[in-house]
Design an enzyme around this catalytic site. Structure first.
Site, short mmCIF file in Angstrom:
data_model
loop_
_atom_site.label_atom_id
_atom_site.label_comp_id
_atom_site.label_asym_id
_atom_site.label_seq_id
_atom_site.Cartn_x
_atom_site.Cartn_y
_atom_site.Cartn_z
N HIS A 22 73.13 63.11 86.52
CA HIS A 22 72.25 63.98 87.31
C HIS A 22 72.58 65.45 87.03
CE1 HIS A 22 70.20 65.08 91.28
NE2 HIS A 22 70.96 66.15 91.07
N GLU A 23 73.87 65.77 87.06
CA GLU A 23 74.28 67.17 86.84
C GLU A 23 73.94 67.64 85.43
OE1 GLU A 23 74.84 68.93 89.28
OE2 GLU A 23 75.09 67.27 90.65
N GLU B 215 64.98 68.30 90.92
CA GLU B 215 65.89 67.30 91.47
C GLU B 215 65.51 65.89 91.01
OE1 GLU B 215 68.70 66.70 93.33
OE2 GLU B 215 69.01 68.72 92.61
N HIS C 87 70.37 68.55 84.94
CA HIS C 87 70.00 69.91 85.40
C HIS C 87 70.08 70.88 84.21
CE1 HIS C 87 69.17 69.50 89.58
NE2 HIS C 87 70.37 69.01 89.91
N HIS D 142 66.10 68.39 97.91
CA HIS D 142 66.76 67.08 97.88
C HIS D 142 66.06 66.07 98.79
CE1 HIS D 142 70.04 69.68 96.37
NE2 HIS D 142 70.35 68.62 95.64
N TYR E 143 63.98 76.25 91.20
CA TYR E 143 64.71 75.42 92.15
C TYR E 143 64.31 75.75 93.59
CZ TYR E 143 68.61 72.28 93.19
OH TYR E 143 69.38 71.21 93.60
N ASP F 120 67.57 73.92 102.43
CA ASP F 120 67.73 73.19 101.17
C ASP F 120 66.69 73.65 100.13
OD1 ASP F 120 68.64 71.27 99.31
OD2 ASP F 120 67.32 69.72 100.11
#
Lengths: 88, 360
Positions: B172-173, B196, B176, B274, B187, B269
């Site tokens: 996931h990271e 996301e 990005h 998310h 974002y 957020d």
């Protein structure tokens, strides 16, 4: 002195909030010094930060600043950690 | 002159394109002029981005980019200075620290999926080195991408465990990073939720690729293995059933919607990036399971085509993205089951009328 912290964002996107009153604590002087340093270097409005980074809204006696990972000063990090009682 | 320049700058960064479009047809030329010029400049920048993306594929600055990863894992030693102490380099022997080894393997697994399935050579498609730091800060319940590297906390052991445990979290990271080098989705709001969702989609695909699972066999969970034993929950997100991953005294309940009817409007957020990612996540799940087989092949290919194709605007909304997936399915696979599966997947989350492009 009342200090509150709201943490948003993060990989999990789970919000955390906590508040403390320094008058009830033995480390009141230390916390007041941290709080002073923390608001000095905070931004007035929230930025977008980095993907999955935490955002922190720190309010000290009615004055609010915004900071975001990974750009927290040592004072901000220690303050957030103390108020949220969680790693920061 | 200064005031004019400033107002143009404000137009450029804050006003959404649909408002600019309306303003550009305004009767007053003082209003219409700057709006039209901003739209033109925006279009130019999008074209430039497309050219950069296309060039990226063939970029050969120092010969052909490597088909092998170049990983370096650092130990932040519970501090917050990055990257920290170098622990393991590409090809180096395993560390005595399992977090270091898991990060090394997780980055390798992600590199492999992008290379084997889509021919992508690292985050930037030009062999960019992959750097990660583990043991960030103390009891740190998070992982993030700082624009240059991946950062993983150990968790506090009470609610979260080590963020290097689930391979999908590491993937996931890293995704990005891929998004940053391609569509660069802003974002915030729906484009942020799409950003996301890209990370969850390819994060899950890396896990499925590692485990050799088909769409039907996969659990479609994000962050399984990350929650401490006392937490009531299976993971942090479920692409199969958004909103059902956890329901716990401390964590609260999984807030993700699975359809547009339950879209969450919030300023927190970054506008719920998310939270509302549950909607495009579920659309991908529906498309992938309708097609069956390995999800990274057809469904993943269509999503990858859109992310990297150059037509996805950085401020894209769900409908924009959905329309591009329908077009990508058609251009790669024709009018077959892929096209139908993608249309029905979006309809399943409440995004319809995708037949004609530009119609919203």
């Amino acid at each position: 002195m009342r200090i509150s912290v709201i943490r948003t964002g993060g990989f999990a996107g789970i919000e955390r909030r906590a508040e403390l009153d320094t008058s009830e604590r033995p480390d009141a002087t230390h916390l007041a010094a941290l709080a002073h340093q923390a608001v000095e270097k905070g931004a007035a409005a929230a930025g977008r930060g980095v993907p999955d980074g935490f955002h922190y809204e720190i309010t000290i006696d009615g004055r609010t600043v915004h900071v975001a990972d990974p750009h927290l000063s040592d004072a901000q990090r220690e303050l957030v950690r103390t108020v949220l009682k969680e790693g920061a | 002159m200064d005031a004019y320049t400033n107002s143009r700058r404000v137009f450029c960064t804050i006003v959404p394109p649909h408002v600019l479009d309306k303003l550009s047809h305004h009767d007053d030329p003082l209003v219409a002029g700057p709006a039209r010029r901003t739209l033109e400049r925006d279009a130019l920048e999008r074209t430039r981005r497309r050219i950069t993306t296309v060039r990226g594929v063939t970029a050969t600055l120092e010969g052909a980019p490597s088909s092998k990863p170049r990983r370096t894992i650092y130990d932040a030693e519970h501090e917050t200075r990055l990257p920290g102490k170098k622990m393991r380099e590409e090809g180096g022997t395993a560390s005595g620290d399992e977090s270091v080894n898991r990060a090394y393997n997780g980055l390798g697994a992600t590199f492999e999926l992008f290379l084997n399935a889509y021919g992508r050579r690292s985050i930037d498609d030009s062999g960019l080195p992959l750097n990660a730091s583990v043991h960030y800060s103390e009891d740190y319940n998070n992982a993030f991408w700082d624009g240059e590297q991946m950062v993983f906390g150990d968790g506090d052991g009470e609610v979260f465990l080590d963020f290097t445990i689930p391979v999908d979290v590491m993937a996931h990271e890293l995704t990005h990073g891929v998004t940053q080098y391609t569509a660069n989705l802003e974002y915030f709001g729906q484009s942020g939720a799409l950003n996301e969702s890209m990370s969850d989609v390819f994060g899950s695909l890396v896990k499925q690729h590692v485990l050799g699972q088909t769409a039907g066999e996969a659990d479609w969970l994000i962050g399984k293995g990350l929650l401490a034993e006392r937490v009531t929950g299976v993971a942090l997100r479920s692409m199969k059933a958004p909103g059902t991953a956890y329901d716990d005294d401390v964590l609260g309940k999984d807030p993700q919607p699975g359809t547009m009817d339950d879209f969450v409007h919030t300023s927190r957020d970054n506008g719920g990036v998310h939270i509302n990612s549950g909607i495009p996540n579920h659309a991908f799940y529906l498309a992938a399971t309708a097609l069956g087989g390995n999800a990274w092949e057809r469904a993943g290919q269509i999503w990858y085509d859109v992310l990297t194709g150059g037509d996805l605007a950085s401020d894209a909304q769900f409908t924009d993205f959905a329309q591009l997936t329908v077009a990508a399915a058609q251009s790669r696979y024709g009018e077959g089951e892929e096209h139908t599966a993608v249309l029905e997947a979006w309809a399943g989350v409440g995004i319809t009328d995708l037949g004609a492009r530009g119609e919203r």
